[in-house]
Enzyme design. Structure first.
Site, PDB file in Angstrom:
ATOM      1  N   THR A 187       0.874  -1.180   0.000  1.00 35.89           N
ATOM      2  CA  THR A 187       0.000   0.000   0.000  1.00 35.89           C
ATOM      3  C   THR A 187       0.896   1.210   0.000  1.00 35.89           C
ATOM      4  O   THR A 187       1.916   1.227   0.689  1.00 35.89           O
ATOM      5  CB  THR A 187      -0.865   0.105   1.275  1.00 35.89           C
ATOM      6  OG1 THR A 187      -0.062  -0.275   2.380  1.00 35.89           O
ATOM      7  CG2 THR A 187      -2.089  -0.728   1.192  1.00 35.89           C
ATOM      8  N   GLU A 332      -4.283  -4.711   3.822  1.00 33.66           N
ATOM      9  CA  GLU A 332      -3.787  -5.482   4.975  1.00 33.66           C
ATOM     10  C   GLU A 332      -4.773  -6.559   5.418  1.00 33.66           C
ATOM     11  O   GLU A 332      -4.478  -7.373   6.272  1.00 33.66           O
ATOM     12  CB  GLU A 332      -3.517  -4.535   6.159  1.00 33.66           C
ATOM     13  CG  GLU A 332      -2.326  -3.614   5.993  1.00 33.66           C
ATOM     14  CD  GLU A 332      -2.659  -2.295   5.300  1.00 33.66           C
ATOM     15  OE1 GLU A 332      -3.671  -2.249   4.553  1.00 33.66           O
ATOM     16  OE2 GLU A 332      -1.907  -1.318   5.499  1.00 33.66           O
ATOM     17  N   LYS A 442     -10.047  19.022  12.806  1.00 33.34           N
ATOM     18  CA  LYS A 442     -10.234  19.262  14.240  1.00 33.34           C
ATOM     19  C   LYS A 442     -10.520  20.734  14.474  1.00 33.34           C
ATOM     20  O   LYS A 442      -9.621  21.553  14.458  1.00 33.34           O
ATOM     21  CB  LYS A 442      -8.987  18.822  15.021  1.00 33.34           C
ATOM     22  CG  LYS A 442      -8.788  17.333  14.959  1.00 33.34           C
ATOM     23  CD  LYS A 442      -7.599  16.848  15.755  1.00 33.34           C
ATOM     24  CE  LYS A 442      -7.230  15.455  15.286  1.00 33.34           C
ATOM     25  NZ  LYS A 442      -6.330  15.416  14.115  1.00 33.34           N
ATOM     26  N   TRP A 447     -14.271  17.126  16.387  1.00 35.48           N
ATOM     27  CA  TRP A 447     -13.969  16.550  15.089  1.00 35.48           C
ATOM     28  C   TRP A 447     -15.087  16.810  14.084  1.00 35.48           C
ATOM     29  O   TRP A 447     -16.254  16.627  14.380  1.00 35.48           O
ATOM     30  CB  TRP A 447     -13.805  15.031  15.210  1.00 35.48           C
ATOM     31  CG  TRP A 447     -12.515  14.606  15.817  1.00 35.48           C
ATOM     32  CD1 TRP A 447     -11.442  15.391  16.102  1.00 35.48           C
ATOM     33  CD2 TRP A 447     -12.172  13.274  16.224  1.00 35.48           C
ATOM     34  NE1 TRP A 447     -10.445  14.636  16.660  1.00 35.48           N
ATOM     35  CE2 TRP A 447     -10.865  13.338  16.747  1.00 35.48           C
ATOM     36  CE3 TRP A 447     -12.813  12.047  16.205  1.00 35.48           C
ATOM     37  CZ2 TRP A 447     -10.195  12.213  17.241  1.00 35.48           C
ATOM     38  CZ3 TRP A 447     -12.164  10.926  16.680  1.00 35.48           C
ATOM     39  CH2 TRP A 447     -10.867  11.010  17.200  1.00 35.48           C
TER      40      TRP A 447
HETATM   41  P1  AMP Z   1      -6.382   0.252   0.456  1.00 33.89           P
HETATM   42  O1  AMP Z   1      -5.726  -0.813   1.205  1.00 33.89           O
HETATM   43  O2  AMP Z   1      -5.435   1.028  -0.398  1.00 33.89           O
HETATM   44  O3  AMP Z   1      -7.574  -0.212  -0.315  1.00 33.89           O
HETATM   45  O4  AMP Z   1      -6.927   1.317   1.501  1.00 33.89           O
HETATM   46  C1  AMP Z   1      -7.732   0.951   2.580  1.00 33.89           C
HETATM   47  C2  AMP Z   1      -8.435   2.168   3.106  1.00 33.89           C
HETATM   48  O5  AMP Z   1      -9.397   2.615   2.139  1.00 33.89           O
HETATM   49  C3  AMP Z   1      -9.254   1.925   4.341  1.00 33.89           C
HETATM   50  O6  AMP Z   1      -8.468   1.970   5.511  1.00 33.89           O
HETATM   51  C4  AMP Z   1     -10.260   3.078   4.286  1.00 33.89           C
HETATM   52  O7  AMP Z   1      -9.700   4.286   4.763  1.00 33.89           O
HETATM   53  C5  AMP Z   1     -10.495   3.220   2.808  1.00 33.89           C
HETATM   54  N1  AMP Z   1     -11.735   2.523   2.428  1.00 33.89           N
HETATM   55  C6  AMP Z   1     -11.872   1.291   1.919  1.00 33.89           C
HETATM   56  N2  AMP Z   1     -13.174   1.002   1.693  1.00 33.89           N
HETATM   57  C7  AMP Z   1     -13.877   2.088   2.061  1.00 33.89           C
HETATM   58  C8  AMP Z   1     -15.264   2.435   2.077  1.00 33.89           C
HETATM   59  N3  AMP Z   1     -16.211   1.614   1.646  1.00 33.89           N
HETATM   60  N4  AMP Z   1     -15.604   3.657   2.550  1.00 33.89           N
HETATM   61  C9  AMP Z   1     -14.666   4.519   2.993  1.00 33.89           C
HETATM   62  N5  AMP Z   1     -13.356   4.266   2.990  1.00 33.89           N
HETATM   63  C10 AMP Z   1     -12.964   3.068   2.537  1.00 33.89           C
END
Ligand code: AMP
Length: 540
Positions: A187, A332, A442, A447
């Site tokens: 990531t 992850e 903030k 928040w």
């Molecule tokens: P990645 O591993 O690059 O897909 O990123 C994961 C992150 O994407 C998560 O920790 C969230 O912050 C964001 N994320 C994934 N799915 C969603 C969703 N349905 N709504 C909002 N944020 C999301």
């Protein structure tokens, strides 16, 4: 302890391919090739070619545990690599084609990829790092022109089909056990270097079975699945493995990711489950408004990666009769964590409240534990209003990052993974993301959820995209700034109009301090709003 007397059946990903081939040999995998024609073959063809590929990998000197990179769109060759590298005991390392060159070179070198399989249509992109990845011994190209290609890539260059034709299709899997590594995804963190999640056969097998639960994505043999989410983004959310496991057909868009091409593929292949990030579905919605196509075949439009605005969920259902399934996950987590499907006690709700539920990120699927904690690490209640950091654990969640040499605080002492997402959870287990910890605004010690403001703003008909970032403020410490992409550049909404639109919907102190109008929100390599770039561009 009295030990159970059941078999020690190793949960390995070759079993998924064996099962798919035995039960559904005639089911189809179709790929839109670069020239726009459709390539199709069946699971049995895939099976034979995966075995050939294992022999190819051995011929190239790939040993168990070696990392095999892929640099490709969603296509059948990429699916072959999903099974072939693990089948030969190696690790399939999917490289994100949209990374900046420095990051791309970093992850290739950090993973020590021995071989990289390259979609020739993407050759110019990987060539940008040719002089930085001297450790790669072989590049294998597919989808190239018949006469071969000129390239400045180092190492030996091969043609995929030539190697495959020369190889034998008999092979005994070299999988040693379920804890063997089989996949690697990085990531791109907003700070520091990208971090690698190293999946095991066991974690991916369990994720495959877990995502096939009816309460999760729930694929069956009746489905035709179109992963628009790239195969380099968290293993296309596990969908290729899930589809082969249950006999669902696959429709792969290759490089044809434009909304009109996706609409055509859905219509002609009668796709029933399609999965992608909100930006993709936003684009498809606007395309379908202009050029109507019959996409009623879709039973689940799965969306994740970023928050899907409630207004878009409603528009899909009301105007196009398409059921949207909101999901949340992380690289992850292999990546599936939660899914938002209506439960029995939602059935009597008025329609508007059903959409409220579907706009949440949803309940954890069986196999994923969740908790929310405050800054002191104390667990918080599931009451639908208390916000805290989401922590998870489960058999397909990372326990540490791959070869990480820098300080790391993503894991708690009691064995949970810190997601970095700030959320609320209702009593009945529905999680809602209010922000990433680093994106919260903030203001005056309280928040403000940038995600909620964005979703409301994207419900305005004249707003195509909205991103909210924090800007410094002398009195309140931080205040929200809204960055807006108008639906029609020649008829943008005014700041006053947007403020008036938000006023009845949020507390006064949540209202943005200012609005800026731009042509496009910068996006990360996986299609999320790149707020880091916005913060640099609008420092306040
Ligand atoms: P990645 O591993 O690059 O897909 O990123 C994961 C992150 O994407 C998560 O920790 C969230 O912050 C964001 N994320 C994934 N799915 C969603 C969703 N349905 N709504 C909002 N944020 C999301």
């Amino acid at each position: 302890m009295l030990t159970g007397l059941m078999m020690d059946y190793q949960l390995t990903i070759d079993r998924v391919l064996e099962h798919g081939n035995r039960l559904y040999p005639h089911k189809k995998i179709k790929t839109k090739l670069p020239d726009g024609t459709l390539h199709e073959y069946c699971f049995h063809d895939l099976y034979g070619r995966v075995k050939r590929l294992c022999n190819v990998l051995e011929r190239l000197g790939v040993e168990p545990g070696d990392r095999v990179g892929t640099f490709a769109w969603n296509n059948f060759q990429h699916v072959e690599l999903y099974f072939g590298a693990p089948g030969a005991g190696a690790v399939v390392h999917t490289l994100n084609i949209r990374l900046f060159p420095d990051q791309l070179a970093y992850i290739i070198n950090h993973a020590e990829d021995k071989v990289i399989f390259v979609d020739a249509t993407l050759l110019p992109l990987i060539e940008t790092v040719a002089d930085k990845i001297g450790g790669v011994e072989h590049f294998v190209l597919f989808n190239g022109p018949p006469g071969g290609v000129e390239t400045n890539l180092p190492g030996q260059i091969h043609d995929y089909e030539q190697l495959m034709t020369a190889a034998n299709d008999e092979y005994s899997w070299r999988v040693e056990g379920e804890n063997q590594a089989m996949g690697l995804c990085y990531t791109s963190g907003t700070t520091g270097h990208p971090k690698g999640s190293l999946y095991s056969h066991r974690s991916m097998y369990l994720h495959t079975v877990g995502s096939c639960q009816a309460a999760a994505i729930g694929l069956t043999e009746n489905d035709v699945v179109m992963p628009v989410v790239p195969q380099f983004h968290a293993m296309a959310w596990g969908l290729p493995y899930a589809a082969i496991n249950v006999g669902a057909g696959l429709a792969l868009p290759g490089p044809h990711m434009q909304p009109a091409a996706l609409a055509e593929l859905i219509e002609t292949e009668r796709v029933t489950v399609a999965a992608g990030v909100p930006t993709i579905w936003n684009g498809l919605y606007h395309e379908l408004k202009e050029n109507r196509r019959d996409i009623s075949c879709i039973r689940a439009l799965v969306v994740g990666g970023s928050a899907m605005p409630r207004s878009l969920i409603e528009a899909y259902e009301k105007e196009l009769d398409v059921n949207v399934v909101h999901a949340w996950g992380m690289t992850e987590m292999s990546p599936l964590g939660t899914v938002s499907k209506l439960l029995s006690h939602h059935q009597e709700l008025p329609q508007a409240q059903k959409w409220d539920v579907k706009a949440r990120q949803g309940y954890p699927i069986s196999g994923v534990d969740m908790r929310i904690v405050n800054e002191e690490g104390n667990e918080l209640p599931w009451d639908g209003t208390t916000m805290g950091e989401l922590q998870v654990r489960g058999p397909w969640v990372v326990r540490e990052y791959y070869k990480l040499d820098e300080g790391e605080d993503s894991f708690t002492a009691d064995g949970w993974f810190r997601t970095g997402d700030v959320v609320t959870i209702t009593e009945d287990g529905f999680m809602t993301i209010t922000d990433r910890t680093k994106d919260l605004v903030k203001s005056g010690g309280e928040w403000i959820s940038s995600v909620e403001l964005e979703n409301l703003l994207m419900g305005h008909t004249q707003v195509l995209e909205a991103a909210v970032i924090a800007v410094p403020d002398d009195r309140w410490q931080e205040r929200p700034l809204a960055v807006i992409v108008p639906t029609d550049a020649s008829d943008p909404p005014s700041a006053d109009q947007l403020q008036g639109f938000l006023e009845p919907q949020v507390a006064r102190w949540w209202l943005p301090e200012g609005y800026v109008f731009i042509d496009e929100i910068p996006k990360t390599g996986t299609g999320k709003f790149d707020k880091k770039v916005l913060r640099e561009r609008y420092p306040g």
